[in-house]
Scaffold this active site. Structure first.
Site, PDB file in Angstrom:
ATOM      1  N   CYS A 178      27.475  89.768  13.826  1.00  0.00           N
ATOM      2  CA  CYS A 178      26.323  89.286  14.168  1.00  0.00           C
ATOM      3  C   CYS A 178      24.964  89.752  13.970  1.00  0.00           C
ATOM      4  CB  CYS A 178      26.843  88.936  15.786  1.00  0.00           C
ATOM      5  SG  CYS A 178      25.932  87.886  16.296  1.00  0.00           S
ATOM      6  N   CYS A 202      23.096  89.099  17.279  1.00  0.00           N
ATOM      7  CA  CYS A 202      23.491  90.135  18.392  1.00  0.00           C
ATOM      8  C   CYS A 202      22.981  91.901  18.202  1.00  0.00           C
ATOM      9  CB  CYS A 202      25.424  90.019  18.596  1.00  0.00           C
ATOM     10  SG  CYS A 202      25.934  88.621  18.241  1.00  0.00           S
ATOM     11  N   ASP A 203      23.006  91.520  16.777  1.00  0.00           N
ATOM     12  CA  ASP A 203      22.421  93.406  16.255  1.00  0.00           C
ATOM     13  C   ASP A 203      21.551  93.626  15.357  1.00  0.00           C
ATOM     14  OD1 ASP A 203      25.048  93.618  17.975  1.00  0.00           O
ATOM     15  OD2 ASP A 203      26.178  93.289  16.080  1.00  0.00           O
TER      16      ASP A 203
END
Ligand code: NAP
Length: 305
Positions: free
Chosen positions: A132, A135-136
């Site tokens: 992701c 997200c990261d």
């Protein structure tokens, strides 16, 4: 006993909830493992009708949820672990230990990111290997990363990562991308994005975090060393149907089988969204199938009366 239980709070589940709630069925919606579904892991959605400027994925699904709540849908954070037929309906067991009963069930459990399945991947999950970018991505500021995959998700992830990273290399197992023309063009024309063709990851290595990968050329068989600090996987998804095995008909890839009215093989159980859709997998088609499943559930309930 509930009238309708909806499994999944992605755009399919939330749309089903709007329709079931507006039909006065007060649906109970169970979040599943990823509350909000795959849209919570994306950024700009540019192809959902009605948003000429695009819309943020998380906002789209949160607003759909709010809309369902406004009409009386109830939401519960938990994960369904089994579905059994009982007299007058179905029993849904939850990971938290609760057992719920309902006259109908709409399965909208979606699909989760696929992993490569190589041993070194496990070692570096969360330490440089992720599925992701949204997200990261920010953890990889000023670093060089690779993205594995050749579909729209891979292009989207690569483009997103250019906001933080100095260089993004897309590694694809063939010479042609699967992604749509517009996404391909955006990625190919981006100065920070490069491509390595006909290749896949043989091994990921590093001391504590990812320091590089061994890339295998699938045509020549050559294995080469490639230094990188992050590995983003965008190699498709697997439907979340494990808990339905042996209960409902699944196809050979694990997708829930449904007819064109979203009926599964079990009367009273309906399907919506990516859990039953290998072909389109779009936010709009998921929402559409959620609407259809809820309308069919309502019709089925009227028949029971
Ligand atoms: P996808 O279209 O199934 O693409 C998966 C990619 O990963 C393919 O290029 C595939 O290679 C590769 N792959 C699969 N298994 C692999 C493995 N074990 N090792 C290496 N490579 C592997 O999945 P997606 O990109 O997640 O897209 C899913 C759906 O969502 C599509 O319908 C897409 O259009 C849609 N989507 C749309 C947008 C947008 O419109 N902005 C954004 C994201 C997703 P092959 O090509 O060789 O099979």
């Amino acid at each position: 006993m509930e009238e309708v239980i909806i499994l999944g709070t992605g755009i399919a589940g939330c749309t089903a909830a709007i329709y079931a709630a507006r039909a006065n069925l007060a649906p109970l919606v169970i979040s599943g493992q990823e509350d909000g579904g795959q849209l919570t892991l994306t950024t700009d959605v540019e192809n959902f009708p009605g948003f000429p400027e695009g819309v943020q994925g998380p906002k789209l699904v949160q607003d759909t949820k709010k809309q369902a709540e406004k009409f009386g849908a109830k939401f519960k954070v938990d994960i369904a672990t089994s579905l059994e037929e009982i007299e007058g309906g179905f029993e849904v067991a939850l990971m938290g230990g609760e057992k719920l009963e309902s006259k109908t069930v709409i399965v909208a459990t979606g699909a989760s990111a696929r992993w490569l399945g190589i041993p070194s991947e496990d070692k570096f999950k969360g330490r440089g290997v992720t599925t992701c970018a949204t997200c990261d991505g920010a953890f990889f500021k000023d670093k060089e990363v690779i993205v594995i995959g050749g579909g729209d998700s891979a292009m989207e992830e690569a483009l997103f990562l250019t906001r933080f990273c100095t260089k993004v290399t897309v590694v694809h197992r063939r010479k042609e991308l699967r992604a749509s023309y517009i996404m391909q063009e955006k990625a190919k024309n981006h100065e920070k994005i490069e491509f390595i063709w006909d290749s896949t990851i043989d091994e990921i290595y590093g001391e504590k975090v990812v320091e590089g990968v061994k890339l295998k050329n699938l045509v020549s068989g050559d294995v080469t060393d490639f230094k990188t600090q992050g590995v983003f996987l965008a190699i498709g998804h697997i439907p979340n149907t494990k808990f339905l095995e042996g209960k409902l008909n699944l196809d050979d890839k694990g997708y829930l089988e449904a007819d064109k009215f979203m009926h599964t093989n079990m009367k009273g159980v309906f399907a919506a969204g990516d859990v039953q859709d290998l072909r389109f997998r779009q936010a709009i088609t998921a929402a559409g199938s959620g609407c259809m499943a809820a309308m069919e559930a309502e019709k089925y309930l009227s028949g029971l009366e």
